[in-house]
Structure formats: structure tokens, C-alpha cells
Motif scaffolding. Structure first.
Motif, PDB file in Angstrom:
ATOM      1  N   SER A  14      74.513  51.914  55.246  1.00  0.00           N
ATOM      2  CA  SER A  14      73.595  51.080  56.536  1.00  0.00           C
ATOM      3  C   SER A  14      73.524  52.605  57.324  1.00  0.00           C
ATOM      4  CB  SER A  14      74.550  51.314  57.333  1.00  0.00           C
ATOM      5  OG  SER A  14      76.247  51.010  57.328  1.00  0.00           O
ATOM      6  N   VAL A  34      69.051  48.300  53.002  1.00  0.00           N
ATOM      7  CA  VAL A  34      69.918  47.085  53.236  1.00  0.00           C
ATOM      8  C   VAL A  34      69.963  45.746  52.286  1.00  0.00           C
ATOM      9  CG1 VAL A  34      71.972  46.070  54.728  1.00  0.00           C
ATOM     10  CG2 VAL A  34      71.720  48.417  54.330  1.00  0.00           C
ATOM     11  N   SER A  92      74.340  45.124  60.113  1.00  0.00           N
ATOM     12  CA  SER A  92      74.370  44.833  58.417  1.00  0.00           C
ATOM     13  C   SER A  92      75.387  43.419  57.772  1.00  0.00           C
ATOM     14  CB  SER A  92      75.000  45.914  57.984  1.00  0.00           C
ATOM     15  OG  SER A  92      73.823  47.143  57.718  1.00  0.00           O
ATOM     16  N   ARG A 152      67.653  50.098  57.367  1.00  0.00           N
ATOM     17  CA  ARG A 152      67.948  48.500  57.577  1.00  0.00           C
ATOM     18  C   ARG A 152      66.175  48.204  55.842  1.00  0.00           C
ATOM     19  NH1 ARG A 152      63.050  45.944  59.315  1.00  0.00           N
ATOM     20  NH2 ARG A 152      64.610  44.741  60.413  1.00  0.00           N
ATOM     21  N   ILE A 163      77.483  48.645  52.619  1.00  0.00           N
ATOM     22  CA  ILE A 163      77.607  48.961  54.008  1.00  0.00           C
ATOM     23  C   ILE A 163      78.033  50.675  54.547  1.00  0.00           C
ATOM     24  CG2 ILE A 163      78.479  48.577  56.814  1.00  0.00           C
ATOM     25  CD1 ILE A 163      78.294  45.653  56.084  1.00  0.00           C
TER      26      ILE A 163
END
Length: 243
Positions: free
Chosen positions: A199, A55, A21, A52, A195
Motif C-alpha cells: 500500500s 494491492v 486497503s 492500488r 498492506i
């Protein structure tokens, strides 16, 4: 394009974890067009494939300066490779050191395979930079994370494909604490928060428990590294590292 000209397009090896990320943000800050590629190799922590997507969407929504640069996403299915590996990453095995002195999470040649697939994709997408989150500072000891191995692969890929790819590893010399600092330097506390919340790093795929550093089981090798990095960064005063 000559080797002296900076590439305009990049492909980021993007797992949805903390490191990739940060690498995605790093690439979006530098390149005119950035595409991402993820790999389904039968990993136990398949929740990262969901992370993913979250994000990527959040990056586009929260950082308008990057949204226009974020291009296509690619998912490559390579479960046959994962089956060959037979490690704690793809099978129910303990997290321990093997008789070779390597973690049982080590998938032999995984980064080399990922980058080879990414290079083949880049050849078709006219991208010259391959960006990965490999690091040899705070890491689990995987031999294919070393810059020396990646330099050799870069040369092989360029010879074998008549290309001039660059394998970029912005985290190679950073500690995990410095990776958090780089995230702040790239996107401020907004990127750190993204994040932190979205993540996924945990090898066990745990998303139930929320820790100071994010979600995970808290005791697998990936969680331990993430914990160490977060605590070191916070204790240092949450500094920003210039990209």
C-alpha cells in the motif's frame, strides 16, 4: 430494497493506501460482490494509482475466500477538479497550515466529490453500499472526513438519485493503531504484511525508503500518521481487532 435490508453489493473508494486497503478487506468480508473505484485528480502522489493495482491483485491471489467476491475496478479521471483545488496534494506547495487553519493538503470537498461520483457509478452497477476510509480520530483535520458531513451527503445523494445508499465508514472511530489491528483481525499477519509492503500513503510519492511501517518520505503528514499508528500498534503487542 428497504433501508432495513442489508446491501449485497458495495463499491469501495480505493486509493491503494493503508486505510482504503483495510476498507477493501472489510467490505470483502461482508458483501457478496465488491467493486472498487479510484480517482485520478492530478495528485502529486500518483504512485498510489499503481499501488492500488498491486494491492487488488495481491488480495485476490493471497485470500481465496475473498477472490470470488472481488469485482470490477473503475478509474475515473477528474483532473479538472484537482486543478481547481490548487493544494499541496496537486501542486508543489509546502505542507503547512493555511490561513483557515487547515492543512495545505486539504482538497476542498474531495470526499464529497468522490462519493458523489461513486454514487453515480453505484446507481449503474446496482450497488447500495459506498465504503470509504474517512476517519475523524487520527486524521489531518479535513472537514469532509466528519461523519456529520457524510450523513448529510448520504441524505442528499438518496434524495437526488431516488436511492437508498449507505455510506459506510468502518475506520471513522478508530485510531491509526486500531486500523492496523483491524487489518490483522480481518486477514491476519498476511494482510498486515500485504498492506505494509504494497500500500502507499506518502503524499510525496516516495517509494525508495523502507521504514518499519512501509515506504514513504517519513515526514509528510500522511507518513507521520502512519508512523504513529504503526508504533502504537507494535507497542501494544500487535493485537487483532475483531471486524
Amino acid at each position: 430494497m428497504s433501508n432495513t435490508e442489508p446491501p449485497c453489493e458495495a463499491i469501495v473508494l480505493f486509493s491503494g493506501g493503508q486505510d482504503s486497503s483495510v476498507c477493501l478487506a472489510w467490505a470483502l468480508e461482508r458483501y457478496e460482490r465488491v467493486e472498487t473505484v479510484g480517482f485520478d485528480y492530478g495528485q502529486r502522489h500518483s504512485v498510489e494509482m499503481q499501488a492500488r493495482t498491486v494491492v487488488r491483485r495481491a488480495v485476490a491471489e493471497r485470500f481465496p475466500q475473498w477472490a470470488g467476491r472481488l469485482g470490477a475496478d473503475h478509474i475515473l479521471e477528474i483532473r479538472g477538479f484537482g486543478a481547481i483545488a490548487d493544494t499541496a496534494m496537486t501542486a508543489e506547495r509546502a505542507f503547512e497550515l493555511t490561513d483557515k487553519g487547515l492543512p495545505s493538503t486539504y482538497v476542498p470537498g474531495r470526499n464529497l466529490v468522490f462519493l458523489t461520483y461513486a454514487a453515480a457509478l453505484a446507481d449503474r452497477r446496482s450497488a447500495k453500499a459506498l465504503v470509504g476510509g474517512m476517519c475523524e480520530t487520527d486524521y489531518s483535520g479535513y472537514p469532509d472526513c466528519r461523519r456529520e458531513a457524510l450523513d448529510a451527503l448520504e441524505r442528499a445523494l438518496n434524495l437526488g438519485m431516488a436511492q437508498d445508499f449507505r455510506i459506510e465508514t468502518p475506520l471513522m472511530r478508530l485510531t491509526k493503531a486500531e486500523t492496523w489491528a483491524l487489518a490483522k483481525g480481518l486477514g491476519g499477519e498476511a494482510l498486515v504484511s500485504l498492506i505494509l509492503e504494497e500500500s502507499h500513503t506518502c503524499y510525496r510519492g516516495e517509494r525508495g525508503a523502507r521504514h518499519a511501517w512501509g515506504y514513504g518520505c517519513g515526514n509528510c503528514p500522511a507518513c507521520e500518521l502512519r508512523t504513529k499508528g504503526w508504533e502504537g500498534w507494535v507497542q501494544a503487542g500487535r493485537p487483532a481487532l475483531a471486524p
